[in-house]
Structure formats: C-alpha cells, structure tokens
Scaffold this active site. Structure first.
Site, PDB file in Angstrom:
ATOM      1  N   PRO A 116      34.917  31.631  42.953  1.00  0.00           N
ATOM      2  CA  PRO A 116      33.617  32.286  43.035  1.00  0.00           C
ATOM      3  C   PRO A 116      33.642  33.794  42.755  1.00  0.00           C
ATOM      4  CG  PRO A 116      34.405  31.681  45.214  1.00  0.00           C
ATOM      5  CD  PRO A 116      35.305  31.006  44.219  1.00  0.00           C
ATOM      6  N   ASN A 117      32.602  34.221  42.076  1.00  0.00           N
ATOM      7  CA  ASN A 117      32.329  35.636  41.774  1.00  0.00           C
ATOM      8  C   ASN A 117      33.227  36.227  40.694  1.00  0.00           C
ATOM      9  OD1 ASN A 117      30.205  36.000  43.776  1.00  0.00           O
ATOM     10  ND2 ASN A 117      31.838  35.772  45.288  1.00  0.00           N
TER      11      ASN A 117
ATOM     12  N   ARG B 143      31.136  43.401  39.352  1.00  0.00           N
ATOM     13  CA  ARG B 143      31.515  43.457  40.767  1.00  0.00           C
ATOM     14  C   ARG B 143      32.644  44.469  40.991  1.00  0.00           C
ATOM     15  NH1 ARG B 143      35.530  38.524  42.592  1.00  0.00           N
ATOM     16  NH2 ARG B 143      35.007  39.374  44.631  1.00  0.00           N
TER      17      ARG B 143
ATOM     18  N   TYR C 253      38.382  45.467  40.782  1.00  0.00           N
ATOM     19  CA  TYR C 253      38.653  44.362  39.853  1.00  0.00           C
ATOM     20  C   TYR C 253      38.659  44.781  38.382  1.00  0.00           C
ATOM     21  CZ  TYR C 253      37.868  41.668  44.088  1.00  0.00           C
ATOM     22  OH  TYR C 253      37.958  41.167  45.362  1.00  0.00           O
TER      23      TYR C 253
ATOM     24  N   ASN D 169      43.192  31.193  40.570  1.00  0.00           N
ATOM     25  CA  ASN D 169      42.715  32.309  41.373  1.00  0.00           C
ATOM     26  C   ASN D 169      41.524  31.760  42.157  1.00  0.00           C
ATOM     27  OD1 ASN D 169      41.614  34.527  42.552  1.00  0.00           O
ATOM     28  ND2 ASN D 169      41.646  35.823  40.723  1.00  0.00           N
TER      29      ASN D 169
ATOM     30  N   ALA E  86      37.561  34.094  46.842  1.00  0.00           N
ATOM     31  CA  ALA E  86      37.355  34.114  48.301  1.00  0.00           C
ATOM     32  C   ALA E  86      37.824  32.824  48.980  1.00  0.00           C
ATOM     33  CB  ALA E  86      35.886  34.365  48.614  1.00  0.00           C
TER      34      ALA E  86
ATOM     35  N   HIS F 227      41.189  32.380  51.073  1.00  0.00           N
ATOM     36  CA  HIS F 227      41.364  32.726  52.484  1.00  0.00           C
ATOM     37  C   HIS F 227      40.666  31.756  53.435  1.00  0.00           C
ATOM     38  CE1 HIS F 227      42.535  36.251  50.273  1.00  0.00           C
ATOM     39  NE2 HIS F 227      41.293  36.469  49.876  1.00  0.00           N
TER      40      HIS F 227
ATOM     41  N   ASP G 186      44.669  21.205  50.159  1.00  0.00           N
ATOM     42  CA  ASP G 186      44.955  19.764  50.217  1.00  0.00           C
ATOM     43  C   ASP G 186      44.904  19.121  48.837  1.00  0.00           C
ATOM     44  OD1 ASP G 186      45.367  19.851  52.917  1.00  0.00           O
ATOM     45  OD2 ASP G 186      43.442  18.958  53.477  1.00  0.00           O
TER      46      ASP G 186
ATOM     47  N   GLU H  45      49.591  30.909  41.905  1.00  0.00           N
ATOM     48  CA  GLU H  45      48.418  31.624  42.412  1.00  0.00           C
ATOM     49  C   GLU H  45      48.355  33.018  41.778  1.00  0.00           C
ATOM     50  OE1 GLU H  45      49.126  32.624  46.506  1.00  0.00           O
ATOM     51  OE2 GLU H  45      47.009  32.977  46.947  1.00  0.00           O
TER      52      GLU H  45
ATOM     53  N   HIS I  20      46.004  36.737  41.792  1.00  0.00           N
ATOM     54  CA  HIS I  20      44.918  37.601  42.271  1.00  0.00           C
ATOM     55  C   HIS I  20      44.936  38.885  41.462  1.00  0.00           C
ATOM     56  CE1 HIS I  20      44.113  34.967  45.573  1.00  0.00           C
ATOM     57  NE2 HIS I  20      45.418  34.889  45.771  1.00  0.00           N
ATOM     58  N   LEU I  21      43.768  39.291  41.003  1.00  0.00           N
ATOM     59  CA  LEU I  21      43.661  40.539  40.239  1.00  0.00           C
ATOM     60  C   LEU I  21      44.088  41.725  41.101  1.00  0.00           C
ATOM     61  CD1 LEU I  21      40.172  39.690  38.748  1.00  0.00           C
ATOM     62  CD2 LEU I  21      42.251  39.984  37.378  1.00  0.00           C
ATOM     63  N   SER I  22      43.596  41.724  42.338  1.00  0.00           N
ATOM     64  CA  SER I  22      43.901  42.824  43.253  1.00  0.00           C
ATOM     65  C   SER I  22      45.119  42.463  44.098  1.00  0.00           C
ATOM     66  CB  SER I  22      42.696  43.083  44.171  1.00  0.00           C
ATOM     67  OG  SER I  22      42.473  41.966  45.016  1.00  0.00           O
TER      68      SER I  22
ATOM     69  N   ARG J  46      44.953  44.827  51.327  1.00  0.00           N
ATOM     70  CA  ARG J  46      43.504  44.922  51.586  1.00  0.00           C
ATOM     71  C   ARG J  46      43.166  44.490  53.025  1.00  0.00           C
ATOM     72  NH1 ARG J  46      40.243  42.377  46.789  1.00  0.00           N
ATOM     73  NH2 ARG J  46      38.569  43.442  47.915  1.00  0.00           N
TER      74      ARG J  46
ATOM     75  N   ARG K 242      42.110  38.995  54.245  1.00  0.00           N
ATOM     76  CA  ARG K 242      42.665  38.558  52.950  1.00  0.00           C
ATOM     77  C   ARG K 242      44.177  38.311  53.020  1.00  0.00           C
ATOM     78  NH1 ARG K 242      38.250  39.627  49.382  1.00  0.00           N
ATOM     79  NH2 ARG K 242      37.067  41.409  50.128  1.00  0.00           N
TER      80      ARG K 242
HETATM   81  C1  DQA Z   1      40.661  37.941  44.434  1.00  0.00           C
HETATM   82  C2  DQA Z   1      40.920  38.484  45.845  1.00  0.00           C
HETATM   83  C3  DQA Z   1      40.045  37.764  46.859  1.00  0.00           C
HETATM   84  O1  DQA Z   1      40.310  38.254  48.162  1.00  0.00           O
HETATM   85  C4  DQA Z   1      38.585  37.972  46.532  1.00  0.00           C
HETATM   86  O2  DQA Z   1      37.770  37.260  47.446  1.00  0.00           O
HETATM   87  C5  DQA Z   1      38.244  37.650  45.128  1.00  0.00           C
HETATM   88  C6  DQA Z   1      39.188  37.997  44.065  1.00  0.00           C
HETATM   89  C7  DQA Z   1      41.436  38.739  43.359  1.00  0.00           C
HETATM   90  O3  DQA Z   1      41.527  38.243  42.238  1.00  0.00           O
HETATM   91  O4  DQA Z   1      41.909  39.848  43.636  1.00  0.00           O
HETATM   92  O5  DQA Z   1      37.145  37.178  44.838  1.00  0.00           O
HETATM   93  O6  DQA Z   1      41.115  36.603  44.381  1.00  0.00           O
END
Ligand code: DQA
Length: 148
Positions: free
Chosen positions: A9-10, A17, A22, A73, A76, A79, A86, A97, A99-101, A106, A110
């Site tokens: 999501p997002n 955003r 990001y 990725n 959200a 977490h 599962d 896995e 994550h951009l950040s 953080r 997270r």
């Molecule tokens: C994220 C980090 C997550 O905590 C956050 O909710 C995201 C993006 C990242 O790519 O850094 O939506 O997965």
C-alpha cells in the site's frame, strides 16, 4: 527464472508521498527501474502493486508453481500482516524483503517485520537500488551460488 515483485500500500504514491523519506521519483519510474534491472540480470519479472492485504495474499498464493522467487516490499503491512507472513511460508518460494527507507532507524512500530521472518534476506535504506540488489541476490540464491 521468473521473479514476482510485489509492492504494498501507498507505494503507488511514490513521488508524492513524503519525498524526503521515499524520494522524488514516482511509481512508474520504480517499475521501469525494476524491469531494466531484471532485463540486465536476464531474469523474467512480473510486477504487482496493491493497497489491499488480501490481494497481496492471493497473489502470493497464485505464485505457487508459477514463480521461482519473490521480491516483496509489503510497505505498512510489513509491520502488521501475519497473513502475508503465512502466505510466504505456505508457498515456500524464496523471498527477499525490500524497503526504500531504512526502517531500522525509524519509528518503534517499524522495527518489527512479519514478512521478513519468511524472507532469506532484507535490503533497506537503499532506495530503488534495493530492488536491483534483491533481484541479483535471488538470481544467485536460486542458482545455488548466493554468498551471505
Ligand atoms: C516502506 C517502509 C514502511 O514502514 C512503510 O509503511 C512504507 C514503505 C519502505 O519502502 O521504506 O509504506 O516499506
């Protein structure tokens, strides 16, 4: 070799955003980056993004028997989602896995990654490059030559 790249999501809001966290590049740029990285690595890639947890679970289930590896990725849902954890455990497809950040520096909420518990490796804080690293790692891992 077929790799499924899942974004949660997002992430479709990249560029809009929180650019300080990001980056300024948008989601289309991310997909173009992933497709170029896969082509250079000579692996087949399919990208899928959803804002819905169940859709991501279904996509992971459908990957069974169809994909060799997964780059995910979960955004959200990283977490919160035991369902995604599962699903990854159910299909037993090697997953990495991304994550951009750098989630480890953080907020406290997270610091837990459920999906990460079913992944062979995590890349965080590398921006778009994390996806390329994940594809290259999976390629080696699936060929049995991954170095930890
Ligand atoms: C994220 C980090 C997550 O905590 C956050 O909710 C995201 C993006 C990242 O790519 O850094 O939506 O997965």
């Amino acid at each position: 070799m077929k790799i499924l790249v899942l974004n949660g999501p997002n992430l479709n809001m990249l560029g809009i955003r929180e650019p300080a966290i990001y980056g300024a590049r948008n989601f289309d740029a991310l997909i173009a980056f992933i497709e170029k990285s896969a082509a250079e690595a000579q692996v087949e890639v399919e990208c899928y993004q959803s804002n819905h947890e169940g859709d991501l679970v279904t996509k992971i289930q459908e990957a069974y028997g169809a994909f060799d590896g997964i780059v995910i990725n979960p955004a959200a849902y990283t977490h919160t989602s035991v369902a995604i954890l599962d699903a990854l455990k159910a299909v037993q497809i090697p997953a990495v896995e991304v994550h951009l950040s750098d989630i480890s520096t953080r907020e406290a909420f997270r610091q837990v990654s459920y999906a990460g518990m079913a992944c062979v490796k995590t890349y965080k804080g590398l921006g778009f490059d994390g996806y390329r690293e994940a594809i290259l790692f999976l390629k080696d891992y699936l060929s049995g030559t991954a170095k930890e």
